[in-house]
Scaffold this active site. Structure first.
Site, PDB file in Angstrom:
ATOM      1  N   GLU A 163       0.831  -1.226   0.000  1.00  0.00           N
ATOM      2  CA  GLU A 163       0.000   0.000   0.000  1.00  0.00           C
ATOM      3  C   GLU A 163       0.853   1.259   0.000  1.00  0.00           C
ATOM      4  O   GLU A 163       0.546   2.251   0.657  1.00  0.00           O
ATOM      5  CB  GLU A 163      -1.036  -0.054   1.129  1.00  0.00           C
ATOM      6  CG  GLU A 163      -1.999  -1.216   0.882  1.00  0.00           C
ATOM      7  CD  GLU A 163      -3.285  -1.171   1.664  1.00  0.00           C
ATOM      8  OE1 GLU A 163      -3.727  -0.064   2.020  1.00  0.00           O
ATOM      9  OE2 GLU A 163      -3.852  -2.253   1.889  1.00  0.00           O
TER      10      GLU A 163
HETATM   11  N1  COS Z   1      -6.131  11.624  -3.915  1.00  0.00           N
HETATM   12  C1  COS Z   1      -6.649  11.979  -5.102  1.00  0.00           C
HETATM   13  N2  COS Z   1      -5.914  12.075  -6.214  1.00  0.00           N
HETATM   14  C2  COS Z   1      -4.600  11.808  -6.123  1.00  0.00           C
HETATM   15  C3  COS Z   1      -3.989  11.438  -4.919  1.00  0.00           C
HETATM   16  C4  COS Z   1      -4.823  11.349  -3.771  1.00  0.00           C
HETATM   17  N3  COS Z   1      -4.341  10.986  -2.592  1.00  0.00           N
HETATM   18  N4  COS Z   1      -2.672  11.234  -5.140  1.00  0.00           N
HETATM   19  C5  COS Z   1      -2.454  11.471  -6.446  1.00  0.00           C
HETATM   20  N5  COS Z   1      -3.637  11.815  -7.027  1.00  0.00           N
HETATM   21  C6  COS Z   1      -3.869  12.174  -8.414  1.00  0.00           C
HETATM   22  C7  COS Z   1      -3.149  13.452  -8.797  1.00  0.00           C
HETATM   23  O1  COS Z   1      -3.911  14.586  -8.455  1.00  0.00           O
HETATM   24  C8  COS Z   1      -3.004  13.276 -10.294  1.00  0.00           C
HETATM   25  O2  COS Z   1      -4.199  13.606 -10.953  1.00  0.00           O
HETATM   26  P1  COS Z   1      -4.302  14.920 -11.909  1.00  0.00           P
HETATM   27  O3  COS Z   1      -3.267  14.730 -12.985  1.00  0.00           O
HETATM   28  O4  COS Z   1      -5.705  14.880 -12.396  1.00  0.00           O
HETATM   29  O5  COS Z   1      -4.013  16.094 -11.020  1.00  0.00           O
HETATM   30  C9  COS Z   1      -2.836  11.775 -10.454  1.00  0.00           C
HETATM   31  O6  COS Z   1      -3.321  11.185  -9.257  1.00  0.00           O
HETATM   32  C10 COS Z   1      -1.398  11.363 -10.649  1.00  0.00           C
HETATM   33  O7  COS Z   1      -0.640  11.893  -9.605  1.00  0.00           O
HETATM   34  P2  COS Z   1       0.852  12.331  -9.794  1.00  0.00           P
HETATM   35  O8  COS Z   1       0.981  13.213 -10.994  1.00  0.00           O
HETATM   36  O9  COS Z   1       1.303  12.865  -8.471  1.00  0.00           O
HETATM   37  O10 COS Z   1       1.510  10.923 -10.152  1.00  0.00           O
HETATM   38  P3  COS Z   1       2.960  10.368  -9.900  1.00  0.00           P
HETATM   39  O11 COS Z   1       3.121   9.250 -10.831  1.00  0.00           O
HETATM   40  O12 COS Z   1       3.968  11.449  -9.848  1.00  0.00           O
HETATM   41  O13 COS Z   1       2.932   9.777  -8.399  1.00  0.00           O
HETATM   42  C11 COS Z   1       2.186   8.547  -6.537  1.00  0.00           C
HETATM   43  C12 COS Z   1       1.832   9.416  -7.705  1.00  0.00           C
HETATM   44  C13 COS Z   1       3.658   8.222  -6.395  1.00  0.00           C
HETATM   45  C14 COS Z   1       1.735   9.250  -5.282  1.00  0.00           C
HETATM   46  C15 COS Z   1       1.357   7.297  -6.798  1.00  0.00           C
HETATM   47  O14 COS Z   1       1.778   6.694  -8.016  1.00  0.00           O
HETATM   48  C16 COS Z   1       1.405   6.269  -5.705  1.00  0.00           C
HETATM   49  O15 COS Z   1       0.781   6.454  -4.660  1.00  0.00           O
HETATM   50  N6  COS Z   1       2.120   5.170  -5.945  1.00  0.00           N
HETATM   51  C17 COS Z   1       2.143   4.053  -5.036  1.00  0.00           C
HETATM   52  C18 COS Z   1       1.028   3.138  -5.354  1.00  0.00           C
HETATM   53  C19 COS Z   1       0.906   2.107  -4.330  1.00  0.00           C
HETATM   54  O16 COS Z   1       0.577   2.380  -3.187  1.00  0.00           O
HETATM   55  N7  COS Z   1       1.153   0.860  -4.767  1.00  0.00           N
HETATM   56  C20 COS Z   1       0.945  -0.250  -3.927  1.00  0.00           C
HETATM   57  C21 COS Z   1      -0.189  -1.008  -4.494  1.00  0.00           C
HETATM   58  S1  COS Z   1      -1.390  -1.490  -3.391  1.00  0.00           S
HETATM   59  S2  COS Z   1      -0.574  -2.974  -2.406  1.00  0.00           S
END
Ligand code: COS
Length: 380
Positions: free
Chosen positions: A363
């Protein structure tokens, strides 16, 4: 401010503690050894209302707050982190996602069964090449009018073979990047839905982790969650709450190991006295207790944020980052306090140490939490 838990929260804590001691503790070592899923225990957790804790009673849930959920997760995780991860996925990823973003029909058809524990859910975002880099979804969902055709592979799926309903994230419009991603409800047994072999894991060995393969799985259009292209936001929003659940799990693993170490230090003697009377051990217990208290404050604060309509992206990420580190530190020290016995299965702490590691990975890894936290504090 009020640092005291309410009567209701204390009752939930006691109920979860009793359940963990009477139903989960017996057999936990054997289940870990055999990688056996606690199926019967999970069914009973459903009957007690632990599988849909925050869901509105009109959909079969317990109608409790996130603080109650965090408290119950801590107690269950003190004893069996394999059971608690099934609980966490069902509650904060699957049920919460469906209740918050699902249609009324989806809630009636799926949520009512998931919230009572009659059915179990899984959340399918990770892929062989899309774990932390979650926007790089390779699983495709082609729009065929009244249904979608889904193809691809999902990895490390908790409740992989034991779930009945699966929330699946897939790319519909690759040219739109993450704005082209959708989320769907799939059912086990749909044609073309295949479950891969069980993963052989270091920890949480009782939890049921599999890859899933989809070949031309036909998913009806009414099973898409939210608007077309809402899938990535859905995953991010859902995971933000999921992180409170995993932070609570990490806290529970740490607290469980600490309690065992404290009791052991009171009975084990060395150099003519109980080992807690040696400052080397007493100081370890002092550090463990302090770290656990700090982690608990972060966990409960993030749960409070969620319950009170505050933004919990940042506080949930901080809680998970910190509590998972505490889980690693405290379980390692708990093994040390136990000495040679700590390395032996019957004393439980070696299992808790192995279980702790995953809380820094799933997560959102600790590194991902730092991305979320740093973006949160540096946004303005
Ligand atoms: N709530 C709502 N929207 C969100 C958000 C949140 N908490 N976090 C990111 N977003 C949205 C952003 O607003 C963006 O949307 P817009 O382009 O419309 O503004 C979109 O998601 C992409 O976000 P971002 O541009 O920040 O993407 P990145 O690839 O730079 O990084 C992270 C995003 C690293 C935060 C994300 O990929 C992540 O959480 N990765 C880990 C995933 C994970 O937990 N994997 C484990 C799987 S489950 S066991």
């Amino acid at each position: 401010m009020n640092y005291k838990l309410s009567e209701e929260h204390l009752m939930i804590q006691q109920a979860a503690r009793d359940f963990a001691q009477t139903e989960l503790l017996p057999g936990v070592i054997e289940r870990d050894e055999k990688q056996e899923f606690p199926a019967e225990q999970i069914k009973k957790m459903g009957e007690l209302g632990f599988m849909g804790m925050m869901v509105d009673p009109k959909y079969g849930g317990s109608g409790m707050d996130t603080i109650s959920y965090a408290i119950a997760m801590e107690e269950i995780s003190k004893v069996d982190a394999s059971a608690s991860v099934a609980m966490s996925v069902n509650n904060s990823l699957v049920c919460w996602g469906l209740e918050t973003y699902g249609s009324e029909e989806q809630k009636q058809k799926y949520l009512t069964k998931l919230a009572t524990g009659e059915k179990l859910g899984a959340f399918c975002l990770s892929e062989p090449e899309a774990g932390s880099d979650a926007t790089s979804q390779k699983t495709t969902a082609i729009d065929k009018g009244d249904h979608y055709l889904i193809n691809g592979t999902k990895n490390w799926i908790t409740n992989g073979s034991t779930a009945d309903y699966y929330l699946v994230i897939a790319q519909t419009y690759p040219e739109k990047g993450h704005h082209g991603i959708n989320a769907f409800i799939m059912e086990k047994g749909m044609e073309g839905f295949e479950i891969g072999p069980k993963e052989q894991k270091m920890g949480i060995r009782g939890s049921d982790t599999h890859s899933l393969m989809f070949t031309d799985v036909k998913v009806p259009k009414e099973n898409r969650i939210g608007e077309d292209g809402f899938g990535f936001k859905f995953a991010m929003k859902t995971l933000a709450g999921g992180r409170i659940g995993i932070a609570s799990q990490a806290l529970g693993i740490a607290a469980g190991a600490y309690e065992l170490a404290k009791e052991y230090a009171k009975v084990r003697k060395a150099f003519g006295k109980e080992i807690y009377k040696h400052q080397a051990i007493a100081f370890k217990l002092a550090d463990m207790h302090t770290q656990i208290e700090a982690a608990r404050h972060l966990v409960l604060k993030s749960a409070w944020d969620k319950d009170n309509g505050e933004n919990y992206d940042l506080s949930g990420a901080m809680a998970k980052l910190y509590a998972s580190q505490v889980a690693m530190d405290v379980t390692t020290e708990a093994v040390q306090v136990h000495g040679g016995n700590g390395y032996v299965k019957e004393y439980h702490v070696e299992r808790l140490m192995r279980d702790a590691k995953i809380t820094q990975i799933y997560e959102g890894t600790s590194e991902i939490q730092k991305i979320v936290i740093s973006r949160g504090i540096l946004r303005d």
